[in-house]
Design a protein around this motif. Sequence first.
Motif, mmCIF file in Angstrom:
data_model
loop_
_atom_site.group_PDB
_atom_site.id
_atom_site.type_symbol
_atom_site.label_atom_id
_atom_site.label_comp_id
_atom_site.label_asym_id
_atom_site.label_seq_id
_atom_site.Cartn_x
_atom_site.Cartn_y
_atom_site.Cartn_z
ATOM 1 N N LYS A 246 0.783 -1.291 -0.013
ATOM 2 C CA LYS A 246 -0.037 -0.052 0.067
ATOM 3 C C LYS A 246 0.653 1.342 0.021
ATOM 4 C CE LYS A 246 -4.082 2.092 1.961
ATOM 5 N NZ LYS A 246 -5.148 1.976 2.908
ATOM 6 N N PRO A 247 2.074 1.226 0.877
ATOM 7 C CA PRO A 247 2.701 2.472 0.851
ATOM 8 C C PRO A 247 3.292 2.983 -0.659
ATOM 9 C CG PRO A 247 3.371 1.284 2.621
ATOM 10 C CD PRO A 247 2.493 0.360 1.837
ATOM 11 N N ILE A 248 3.741 1.946 -1.202
ATOM 12 C CA ILE A 248 4.196 2.018 -2.571
ATOM 13 C C ILE A 248 3.119 2.490 -3.647
ATOM 14 C CG2 ILE A 248 5.291 0.596 -4.555
ATOM 15 C CD1 ILE A 248 6.552 -1.327 -2.470
ATOM 16 N N LEU A 249 1.999 1.908 -3.651
ATOM 17 C CA LEU A 249 0.703 2.364 -4.269
ATOM 18 C C LEU A 249 0.491 3.581 -4.106
ATOM 19 C CD1 LEU A 249 -1.695 1.646 -6.154
ATOM 20 C CD2 LEU A 249 -2.898 1.064 -4.044
ATOM 21 N N GLU A 250 0.398 4.007 -2.937
ATOM 22 C CA GLU A 250 0.014 5.518 -2.476
ATOM 23 C C GLU A 250 1.262 6.543 -2.944
ATOM 24 O OE1 GLU A 250 -0.891 5.037 1.506
ATOM 25 O OE2 GLU A 250 -2.808 4.343 1.277
ATOM 26 N N ASP A 251 2.583 6.027 -3.278
ATOM 27 C CA ASP A 251 3.636 6.978 -3.624
ATOM 28 C C ASP A 251 3.511 6.939 -5.071
ATOM 29 O OD1 ASP A 251 5.704 8.563 -3.608
ATOM 30 O OD2 ASP A 251 7.066 6.824 -3.496
ATOM 31 N N LYS A 252 2.480 7.358 -5.908
ATOM 32 C CA LYS A 252 2.359 7.452 -7.171
ATOM 33 C C LYS A 252 2.617 6.342 -7.898
ATOM 34 C CE LYS A 252 2.932 12.544 -6.266
ATOM 35 N NZ LYS A 252 3.608 13.609 -6.789
ATOM 36 N N LEU A 253 2.181 5.228 -7.650
ATOM 37 C CA LEU A 253 2.455 3.788 -8.316
ATOM 38 C C LEU A 253 1.770 3.960 -9.731
ATOM 39 C CD1 LEU A 253 3.956 1.332 -8.463
ATOM 40 C CD2 LEU A 253 1.820 0.220 -7.715
ATOM 41 N N MET B 122 11.549 0.110 -5.548
ATOM 42 C CA MET B 122 10.345 -0.482 -5.124
ATOM 43 C C MET B 122 9.257 -0.641 -5.870
ATOM 44 S SD MET B 122 11.253 -2.492 -2.491
ATOM 45 C CE MET B 122 10.009 -3.000 -1.764
ATOM 46 N N PRO B 123 8.729 0.472 -6.634
ATOM 47 C CA PRO B 123 7.850 0.439 -7.540
ATOM 48 C C PRO B 123 8.139 -0.527 -8.754
ATOM 49 C CG PRO B 123 8.154 2.809 -6.881
ATOM 50 C CD PRO B 123 9.203 1.902 -6.230
ATOM 51 N N LEU B 124 9.222 -0.318 -9.481
ATOM 52 C CA LEU B 124 9.614 -0.830 -10.338
ATOM 53 C C LEU B 124 9.546 -2.357 -10.138
ATOM 54 C CD1 LEU B 124 12.703 0.912 -11.942
ATOM 55 C CD2 LEU B 124 10.420 0.633 -12.840
ATOM 56 N N ARG B 125 10.215 -2.748 -9.038
ATOM 57 C CA ARG B 125 10.119 -4.306 -8.694
ATOM 58 C C ARG B 125 8.668 -4.847 -8.433
ATOM 59 N NH1 ARG B 125 13.280 -8.224 -6.597
ATOM 60 N NH2 ARG B 125 14.746 -6.483 -6.242
ATOM 61 N N LEU B 126 7.822 -4.056 -7.910
ATOM 62 C CA LEU B 126 6.471 -4.357 -7.854
ATOM 63 C C LEU B 126 5.839 -4.696 -9.130
ATOM 64 C CD1 LEU B 126 3.934 -5.200 -5.879
ATOM 65 C CD2 LEU B 126 3.605 -2.498 -5.714
ATOM 66 N N LEU C 221 7.067 -4.850 -12.336
ATOM 67 C CA LEU C 221 7.735 -5.667 -13.397
ATOM 68 C C LEU C 221 7.878 -7.172 -12.765
ATOM 69 C CD1 LEU C 221 10.766 -3.438 -14.471
ATOM 70 C CD2 LEU C 221 8.733 -4.422 -15.550
ATOM 71 N N THR C 222 7.887 -7.480 -11.488
ATOM 72 C CA THR C 222 7.853 -8.885 -10.936
ATOM 73 C C THR C 222 6.527 -9.216 -10.199
ATOM 74 O OG1 THR C 222 8.867 -8.448 -8.722
ATOM 75 C CG2 THR C 222 10.315 -8.616 -10.652
ATOM 76 N N GLY C 223 5.698 -8.216 -9.692
ATOM 77 C CA GLY C 223 4.579 -8.553 -8.838
ATOM 78 C C GLY C 223 5.069 -8.769 -7.595
ATOM 79 N N LYS C 224 6.129 -8.450 -7.171
ATOM 80 C CA LYS C 224 6.640 -9.129 -5.825
ATOM 81 C C LYS C 224 7.356 -7.794 -5.022
ATOM 82 C CE LYS C 224 7.181 -13.773 -6.595
ATOM 83 N NZ LYS C 224 5.716 -14.147 -6.544
ATOM 84 N N LEU C 225 7.667 -7.868 -3.866
ATOM 85 C CA LEU C 225 8.094 -6.922 -3.006
ATOM 86 C C LEU C 225 9.663 -7.043 -2.613
ATOM 87 C CD1 LEU C 225 5.117 -6.030 -0.646
ATOM 88 C CD2 LEU C 225 5.999 -4.626 -2.502
ATOM 89 N N HIS C 226 10.062 -8.318 -3.112
ATOM 90 C CA HIS C 226 11.427 -8.828 -2.354
ATOM 91 C C HIS C 226 11.973 -9.689 -3.515
ATOM 92 C CE1 HIS C 226 10.579 -6.859 1.197
ATOM 93 N NE2 HIS C 226 9.646 -7.575 1.272
ATOM 94 N N GLY C 227 13.105 -9.808 -3.729
ATOM 95 C CA GLY C 227 13.717 -10.920 -4.719
ATOM 96 C C GLY C 227 15.086 -10.834 -5.251
#
Length: 136
Positions: free
Chosen positions: A13-20, A67-71, A73-79
Amino acid sequence: MMSLSVIISADGKPILEDKLPEVAASLLSAYDCGELRQALEEGHAGWQKWVKSFGKVLKRKGKSLFMPLRLLLTGKLHGPDMGASIVLLYKAGKWGVISPQVGFISLAERIEALGGLDWESFKGEPEAQLESTLSH
């Protein structure tokens, strides 16, 4: 398929709210015009150069860029290292060696899924958007 449950999760959610949605629009534009694809053709060094340029355009760096790019492009928060992963997904998709049965989709498929998202619906009831997208 885009893992929407991660976007609406407590960690996402914080990533979404940071203009994702704005980052997503810029990413789609970079892919559609061929800029991102050309960078990926150049491998890891091309990816790194592209990310640096992309970050300057968006006025983002560090976690607010990665973090936005990872989310997205990969659909994940870590990796693992993003550069290696994205280049691999791009090339494997280009060569036709990715199988959805093993849980991977090509970069082109991920970009297509991103293009189909209704970002406005995340402002209201994200669970409804999740249900609608997952049922397709």
